[in-house]
Write a protein that holds these residues in place. Structure first.
Motif, PDB file in Angstrom:
ATOM      1  N   ASP A  84       0.801  -1.225   0.000  1.00  0.00           N
ATOM      2  CA  ASP A  84       0.000   0.000   0.000  1.00  0.00           C
ATOM      3  C   ASP A  84       0.833   1.274   0.000  1.00  0.00           C
ATOM      4  OD1 ASP A  84      -2.217  -1.614   0.078  1.00  0.00           O
ATOM      5  OD2 ASP A  84      -2.593  -1.361   2.226  1.00  0.00           O
ATOM      6  N   CYS A  85       2.107   1.175   0.352  1.00  0.00           N
ATOM      7  CA  CYS A  85       2.971   2.364   0.473  1.00  0.00           C
ATOM      8  C   CYS A  85       4.157   2.213  -0.469  1.00  0.00           C
ATOM      9  CB  CYS A  85       3.444   2.536   1.916  1.00  0.00           C
ATOM     10  SG  CYS A  85       2.105   2.702   3.117  1.00  0.00           S
ATOM     11  N   PRO A  86       4.032   2.696  -1.703  1.00  0.00           N
ATOM     12  CA  PRO A  86       5.101   2.490  -2.688  1.00  0.00           C
ATOM     13  C   PRO A  86       6.459   3.035  -2.267  1.00  0.00           C
ATOM     14  CG  PRO A  86       3.085   3.238  -3.767  1.00  0.00           C
ATOM     15  CD  PRO A  86       2.848   3.341  -2.291  1.00  0.00           C
ATOM     16  N   THR A  87       6.496   4.043  -1.401  1.00  0.00           N
ATOM     17  CA  THR A  87       7.795   4.590  -0.988  1.00  0.00           C
ATOM     18  C   THR A  87       8.661   3.533  -0.316  1.00  0.00           C
ATOM     19  OG1 THR A  87       8.836   6.467   0.158  1.00  0.00           O
ATOM     20  CG2 THR A  87       7.034   5.371   1.320  1.00  0.00           C
ATOM     21  N   LEU A  88       8.039   2.493   0.269  1.00  0.00           N
ATOM     22  CA  LEU A  88       8.778   1.449   0.969  1.00  0.00           C
ATOM     23  C   LEU A  88       9.354   0.396   0.020  1.00  0.00           C
ATOM     24  CD1 LEU A  88       6.412   0.917   4.037  1.00  0.00           C
ATOM     25  CD2 LEU A  88       8.422   2.406   3.852  1.00  0.00           C
ATOM     26  N   ARG A  89       9.056   0.516  -1.262  1.00  0.00           N
ATOM     27  CA  ARG A  89       9.628  -0.395  -2.258  1.00  0.00           C
ATOM     28  C   ARG A  89      10.217   0.390  -3.437  1.00  0.00           C
ATOM     29  NH1 ARG A  89       4.991  -0.848  -5.582  1.00  0.00           N
ATOM     30  NH2 ARG A  89       3.042  -0.454  -4.446  1.00  0.00           N
ATOM     31  N   THR A  90      10.750   1.580  -3.105  1.00  0.00           N
ATOM     32  CA  THR A  90      11.305   2.473  -4.122  1.00  0.00           C
ATOM     33  C   THR A  90      12.820   2.506  -4.046  1.00  0.00           C
ATOM     34  OG1 THR A  90       9.346   3.883  -4.223  1.00  0.00           O
ATOM     35  CG2 THR A  90      11.415   4.874  -4.899  1.00  0.00           C
ATOM     36  N   LEU A  91      13.456   2.406  -5.226  1.00  0.00           N
ATOM     37  CA  LEU A  91      14.899   2.570  -5.370  1.00  0.00           C
ATOM     38  C   LEU A  91      15.174   3.804  -6.234  1.00  0.00           C
ATOM     39  CD1 LEU A  91      16.026  -1.139  -5.975  1.00  0.00           C
ATOM     40  CD2 LEU A  91      15.919   0.122  -3.807  1.00  0.00           C
ATOM     41  N   TYR A  92      16.403   4.317  -6.164  1.00  0.00           N
ATOM     42  CA  TYR A  92      16.746   5.572  -6.817  1.00  0.00           C
ATOM     43  C   TYR A  92      17.936   5.371  -7.740  1.00  0.00           C
ATOM     44  CZ  TYR A  92      13.663   7.241  -3.208  1.00  0.00           C
ATOM     45  OH  TYR A  92      12.566   7.410  -2.403  1.00  0.00           O
ATOM     46  N   ASP A  93      18.003   6.205  -8.773  1.00  0.00           N
ATOM     47  CA  ASP A  93      19.075   6.108  -9.770  1.00  0.00           C
ATOM     48  C   ASP A  93      19.433   7.526 -10.200  1.00  0.00           C
ATOM     49  OD1 ASP A  93      20.791   5.555 -11.839  1.00  0.00           O
ATOM     50  OD2 ASP A  93      19.285   4.686 -13.166  1.00  0.00           O
ATOM     51  N   ASP A  94      20.712   7.890 -10.033  1.00  0.00           N
ATOM     52  CA  ASP A  94      21.130   9.232 -10.460  1.00  0.00           C
ATOM     53  C   ASP A  94      22.038   9.189 -11.672  1.00  0.00           C
ATOM     54  OD1 ASP A  94      23.371   8.179  -9.264  1.00  0.00           O
ATOM     55  OD2 ASP A  94      23.883  10.004  -8.154  1.00  0.00           O
ATOM     56  N   ALA A  95      21.979   8.099 -12.417  1.00  0.00           N
ATOM     57  CA  ALA A  95      22.771   8.020 -13.647  1.00  0.00           C
ATOM     58  C   ALA A  95      22.347   9.135 -14.595  1.00  0.00           C
ATOM     59  CB  ALA A  95      22.570   6.656 -14.306  1.00  0.00           C
ATOM     60  N   GLY A  96      23.327   9.771 -15.202  1.00  0.00           N
ATOM     61  CA  GLY A  96      23.021  10.851 -16.124  1.00  0.00           C
ATOM     62  C   GLY A  96      22.825  12.185 -15.429  1.00  0.00           C
ATOM     63  N   GLY A  97      23.020  12.221 -14.113  1.00  0.00           N
ATOM     64  CA  GLY A  97      22.940  13.483 -13.393  1.00  0.00           C
ATOM     65  C   GLY A  97      21.555  13.912 -12.983  1.00  0.00           C
ATOM     66  N   SER A  98      20.547  13.101 -13.276  1.00  0.00           N
ATOM     67  CA  SER A  98      19.168  13.432 -12.908  1.00  0.00           C
ATOM     68  C   SER A  98      18.598  12.298 -12.060  1.00  0.00           C
ATOM     69  CB  SER A  98      18.318  13.621 -14.172  1.00  0.00           C
ATOM     70  OG  SER A  98      16.980  13.911 -13.837  1.00  0.00           O
ATOM     71  N   LEU A  99      18.236  12.595 -10.824  1.00  0.00           N
ATOM     72  CA  LEU A  99      17.748  11.560  -9.913  1.00  0.00           C
ATOM     73  C   LEU A  99      16.359  11.086 -10.317  1.00  0.00           C
ATOM     74  CD1 LEU A  99      18.413  10.012  -7.271  1.00  0.00           C
ATOM     75  CD2 LEU A  99      17.162  11.808  -6.049  1.00  0.00           C
ATOM     76  N   ARG A 100      16.198   9.766 -10.364  1.00  0.00           N
ATOM     77  CA  ARG A 100      14.915   9.172 -10.693  1.00  0.00           C
ATOM     78  C   ARG A 100      14.539   8.145  -9.633  1.00  0.00           C
ATOM     79  NH1 ARG A 100      13.066  10.476 -15.524  1.00  0.00           N
ATOM     80  NH2 ARG A 100      11.693   8.675 -15.719  1.00  0.00           N
ATOM     81  N   GLN A 101      13.237   7.908  -9.508  1.00  0.00           N
ATOM     82  CA  GLN A 101      12.716   6.929  -8.550  1.00  0.00           C
ATOM     83  C   GLN A 101      11.961   5.841  -9.313  1.00  0.00           C
ATOM     84  OE1 GLN A 101       9.172   8.082  -6.321  1.00  0.00           O
ATOM     85  NE2 GLN A 101       9.002   9.991  -7.509  1.00  0.00           N
ATOM     86  N   THR A 102      12.067   4.624  -8.823  1.00  0.00           N
ATOM     87  CA  THR A 102      11.288   3.515  -9.367  1.00  0.00           C
ATOM     88  C   THR A 102      10.628   2.773  -8.218  1.00  0.00           C
ATOM     89  OG1 THR A 102      12.721   3.220 -11.294  1.00  0.00           O
ATOM     90  CG2 THR A 102      11.316   1.368 -10.680  1.00  0.00           C
ATOM     91  N   ALA A 103       9.305   2.769  -8.201  1.00  0.00           N
ATOM     92  CA  ALA A 103       8.543   1.972  -7.241  1.00  0.00           C
ATOM     93  C   ALA A 103       8.368   0.585  -7.844  1.00  0.00           C
ATOM     94  CB  ALA A 103       7.194   2.622  -6.967  1.00  0.00           C
ATOM     95  N   HIS A 104       9.013  -0.402  -7.249  1.00  0.00           N
ATOM     96  CA  HIS A 104       9.019  -1.746  -7.809  1.00  0.00           C
ATOM     97  C   HIS A 104       7.768  -2.511  -7.398  1.00  0.00           C
ATOM     98  CE1 HIS A 104      13.167  -1.884  -9.463  1.00  0.00           C
ATOM     99  NE2 HIS A 104      13.321  -0.868  -8.615  1.00  0.00           N
TER     100      HIS A 104
END
Length: 489
Positions: A84-104
């Protein structure tokens, strides 16, 4: 969820006889969702990068298990929480200089089981609690790799073969204090066998998309315009040159004042002046900084929850960012004047804290280059008190004095590196206000940190009990703080 005071060394462990030695929380069947990081995630990421992604911001908590709740049922509740809380299954990637989030959408989180031996000196519950705190500290003190590690760790603690506590440790990039409270309530309900309503606010991915929308861009534009104006008024000479050697335990120290008297006096002053209690506490910080520094134009970065929008009110994620309040005390003559100035400066600072983090940092850099010196942005104020019933106002001097006799002062810890020179935090436990001052001892020697906290209480108590406004000129005599001490040049 119980935050963790220090406890004695844990008891030795032994295999559990009625609980599996290892369990797994599982989420599956959901789509992966990727988006740019939210402004607040970017802000936390920057802090984590500056600290080398250490464990400084990590938190842990204990969740007592209801009677007859099995270990499998506890882990099933955790699985539902993560679903129910996607933030608890989210990883981050700063490749390319721009931070992105992925809720798995697929997660398998190991939940090891720790069993405590019973002893003749304490109950199984107390033995389990001691071990749970020790396990929580171990989980908290290991750094998270936000690109590869799920932003929470879990363990189950048993005693007498029965599950007693679910222990969770969180990566700060996943949850601010408000979101941690929401998770606390949600998981507590799930462990009790209640199925709470799904979170009503946006998900972090939806929040990021909102920030990229026309409405989000308008919010950022207005906030950056405010920051531009506030930075124009921010001085460069608030802090002088280092005045001494760092404390023996570490350059940065945090001291804590626990005071029921501060709670009562703050409420009394807020009622009298028709402002928030937060404005009163910010005012006390500013009035004493004026005494110490001799400066009457005081920039204070305030930590804003950014939850005024109904769509963000119960968003389970981090939303906090820094706001900038520039308190102009050049015409202030009394503590009442400072309280009004704190309310006037603090209100827009909190309101305009939510903005594009990268654009805000670029704006600060441009002002620094133009001014030819770093701006003094090292003073912080953070009010993390949760909602609670206001205490009865106490104004009689003898009543305030009696409460102050219960006040305690303690040391929380020492650190070698913190991105702040003077950081005041206020929290609350029942009817006790906790005032924490974290300071760079090269600029504020350790004994003066303690002196400042005592003066903080004394100022509030004196102002609350006084029949007339307390003059700022009298504060050195009332509090004992004087600008000739080697605190802040």
């Amino acid at each position: 969820m119980t935050e963790s005071p220090d406890h004695p060394a844990p008891p030795r462990t032994a295999p559990a006889d009625r609980v599996p030695l290892g369990l797994t929380a599982v989420v599956e069947g959901l789509p992966d969702e990727t988006a740019p990081a939210t402004w607040s995630q970017q802000a936390l990421w920057h802090c984590l990068q500056w600290r080398g992604h250490d464990a400084f911001f990590n938190q842990y908590g204990l969740f007592p298990l209801p009677e007859r709740r099995t270990g499998e049922e506890a882990v099933a509740a955790l699985s539902t929480l993560m679903r129910d809380c996607p933030t608890l299954r989210t990883l981050y990637d700063d490749a390319g200089g721009s931070l992105r989030q992925t809720a798995h959408g697929t997660v398998r989180l190991p939940v090891p089981v720790h069993a405590a031996d019973e002893t003749a000196d304490e109950t199984a519950e107390d033995t389990a609690r001691r071990l749970a705190h020790a396990v929580g500290r171990r989980l908290r003190d290991e750094p998270f790799d936000s690109t590869a590690d799920w932003p929470l760790r879990a363990a189950l603690v048993t005693a007498g073969g029965l599950p007693r506590f679910l222990v969770l440790a969180f990566n700060r990039i996943a949850l601010d204090s408000t979101a941690a409270g929401l998770v606390d309530a949600r998981l507590t309900a799930l462990l009790a066998g209640t199925e709470p309503e799904p979170p009503g606010s946006r998900t972090p991915v939806e929040q990021a998309r909102h920030e990229s929308s026309a409405q989000g861009r308008a919010t950022a534009t207005a906030a950056l315009a405010y920051w531009d104006s506030a930075l124009e008024r921010t001085p460069t000479g608030l802090f002088g040159h280092p005045g001494g050697d760092p404390a023996e335990g570490g350059r940065f120290v945090q001291k804590r004042l626990a005071s029921r008297a501060v709670t009562a006096a703050t409420q009394h002053l807020a009622t009298r002046h028709r402002v928030s209690t937060s404005a009163v506490l910010l005012a006390a910080t500013a009035a004493l900084l004026r005494v110490r520094t001799g400066h009457s134009l005081l920039p204070v970065q305030v930590i804003s929850a950014n939850r005024a929008d109904s769509e963000q009110a119960d968003l389970v994620a981090t939303l906090t960012q820094d706001g900038l309040a520039v308190l102009d005390l050049r015409q202030a003559a009394t503590v009442a004047d400072v309280i009004r100035a704190a309310f006037t400066a603090g209100t827009p600072a909190y309101w305009y804290a939510h903005c594009d983090e990268q654009a805000r940092r670029e704006l600060i850099a441009r002002h620094t280059v133009r001014r030819g010196a770093p701006l003094d942005l090292g003073v912080y104020f953070n009010d993390v008190r949760g909602p609670a019933a206001a205490p009865d106002s106490v104004g009689a001097p003898e009543e305030l004095k009696a409460l102050a006799e219960e006040t305690t002062l303690s040391t929380d810890g020492y650190w070698d590196r913190i991105d702040a020179r003077f950081f005041v935090s206020v929290a609350r436990f029942d009817d006790t206000t906790l005032v924490m001052l974290q300071a760079d001892t090269v600029y504020t020697p350790e004994p003066v940190v303690e002196h400042f906290l005592r003066a903080f209480e004394k100022l509030l108590l004196t102002a609350a009990a006084a029949e007339e406004d307390v003059s700022l000129e009298s504060l050195p005599v009332i509090t004992g703080l004087r600008p000739d001490e080697p605190v802040i040049a």
